[in-house]
Design a protein around this motif. Sequence first.
Motif, short mmCIF file in Angstrom:
data_model
loop_
_atom_site.label_atom_id
_atom_site.label_comp_id
_atom_site.label_asym_id
_atom_site.label_seq_id
_atom_site.Cartn_x
_atom_site.Cartn_y
_atom_site.Cartn_z
N LEU A 152 -10.52 28.52 16.13
CA LEU A 152 -10.80 29.72 16.90
C LEU A 152 -11.39 29.36 18.27
CD1 LEU A 152 -12.32 32.18 14.27
CD2 LEU A 152 -10.15 32.42 15.46
N THR A 153 -12.28 28.38 18.28
CA THR A 153 -12.87 27.95 19.55
C THR A 153 -11.81 27.44 20.51
OG1 THR A 153 -14.93 27.36 18.41
CG2 THR A 153 -14.58 26.44 20.60
N SER A 154 -10.86 26.67 19.99
CA SER A 154 -9.77 26.19 20.84
C SER A 154 -8.95 27.34 21.38
CB SER A 154 -8.87 25.24 20.04
OG SER A 154 -9.59 24.10 19.60
N LYS A 207 -17.38 25.74 25.33
CA LYS A 207 -17.47 24.83 24.19
C LYS A 207 -18.92 24.63 23.75
CE LYS A 207 -14.97 21.11 24.10
NZ LYS A 207 -14.30 19.85 24.52
N GLY A 208 -19.81 24.51 24.71
CA GLY A 208 -21.22 24.35 24.38
C GLY A 208 -21.80 25.59 23.71
N LEU A 209 -21.48 26.76 24.26
CA LEU A 209 -21.96 28.01 23.66
C LEU A 209 -21.37 28.22 22.27
CD1 LEU A 209 -21.84 30.44 26.74
CD2 LEU A 209 -23.87 29.53 25.61
N ALA A 210 -20.09 27.88 22.09
CA ALA A 210 -19.46 28.02 20.79
C ALA A 210 -20.09 27.09 19.77
CB ALA A 210 -17.96 27.75 20.91
N ALA A 211 -20.39 25.85 20.19
CA ALA A 211 -21.04 24.91 19.28
C ALA A 211 -22.44 25.39 18.90
CB ALA A 211 -21.11 23.53 19.93
N LEU A 212 -23.19 25.91 19.87
CA LEU A 212 -24.52 26.43 19.58
C LEU A 212 -24.46 27.63 18.66
CD1 LEU A 212 -27.57 26.44 20.12
CD2 LEU A 212 -27.13 27.83 22.16
N LEU A 213 -23.51 28.53 18.92
CA LEU A 213 -23.35 29.70 18.06
C LEU A 213 -22.97 29.29 16.65
CD1 LEU A 213 -23.22 32.78 17.82
CD2 LEU A 213 -20.81 32.66 18.48
N VAL A 217 -25.07 30.28 13.34
CA VAL A 217 -24.47 31.18 12.36
C VAL A 217 -24.22 30.47 11.03
CG1 VAL A 217 -22.45 32.58 11.83
CG2 VAL A 217 -23.45 32.65 14.12
N PHE A 218 -23.68 29.28 11.11
CA PHE A 218 -23.31 28.57 9.88
C PHE A 218 -24.46 27.64 9.47
CE2 PHE A 218 -19.19 29.05 12.25
CZ PHE A 218 -18.82 30.21 11.59
N ARG A 219 -25.53 28.22 9.00
CA ARG A 219 -26.71 27.44 8.64
C ARG A 219 -26.43 26.50 7.47
NH1 ARG A 219 -31.42 32.15 8.94
NH2 ARG A 219 -31.14 32.64 11.16
N ARG A 220 -25.58 26.92 6.56
CA ARG A 220 -25.29 26.10 5.39
C ARG A 220 -24.67 24.77 5.83
NH1 ARG A 220 -20.86 25.66 1.96
NH2 ARG A 220 -19.78 27.30 3.10
N ARG A 221 -23.77 24.81 6.81
CA ARG A 221 -23.17 23.58 7.30
C ARG A 221 -24.22 22.68 7.93
NH1 ARG A 221 -18.32 23.91 11.57
NH2 ARG A 221 -17.20 24.54 9.69
N ARG A 222 -25.18 23.27 8.66
CA ARG A 222 -26.22 22.47 9.29
C ARG A 222 -27.10 21.80 8.25
NH1 ARG A 222 -30.12 25.75 13.08
NH2 ARG A 222 -30.55 26.68 11.05
N VAL A 223 -27.44 22.54 7.17
CA VAL A 223 -28.29 21.97 6.12
C VAL A 223 -27.57 20.83 5.41
CG1 VAL A 223 -29.40 22.45 3.90
CG2 VAL A 223 -29.59 24.09 5.78
#
Length: 244
Positions: A152-154, A207-213, A217-223
Amino acid sequence: MSRYTLDFSPLLGYWDVFLHGAWLTLQMTALAVVAGVAVGVLVAFGKRGRNRALAWACTVYIEIVRNTPFLVQIFLFYFGLASFGLRMPTFTAAVLAMVINIAAYAAEIIRAGLESVPRGQIEAAECLGLSRWRIGWHVMLQPSIEKVYPALTSQFLLMMQASAMASQISAQELTAVANTVQSDTFRSLETYLVVAALYIALSLCIKGLAALLGRLVFRRRRVLSQAHRPGRRAVPAAAVGGTA
């Protein structure tokens, strides 16, 4: 044979014009992305739904958009609707065309994500008595968006670059501004080098804003990514469940 010398000095007086065009490009892209993804989600669910007429209509819409040039779509909104007496500003026509375009591509991307959700996971949610809305939002849509978020980002970046087509209906975005500046200064190469640099800067910002968002949003992936970092020991089961 004369040698061409780059000279950016004639462009210095147009820096505010370039910035205005870049800002308008960002506005068009932001509006198109937000509205387009919302429409794309509805189209994706409609295509997968049990209503055959709705699924067929969604399929036809996606195929029409994906198999026609974006420039033609802009012309249809701006010139085509004007033929029926419905005239709209160039900005509005360009944004609507961008929404229709990105919604079709986003719908296919999101549908692919929905198809990747295991059927057993949906059946388990149904057995728990969750409503269709909660199943669609929590069990299907959120994991699907997380999986297809890079795609989606692309697509967002491609839409930002495709907004240059709006210059053909005189929408004063970045490319239209460049056409005006180069006709005033007769420094075409320098003008489009500046525009190319601005498009690169806009792409990096998106790209930077999308990565930050995505990280927010996807906290599970970060954990999970933090848990799998080298040198980080796994938490013992007893520590998670507490002492007996």
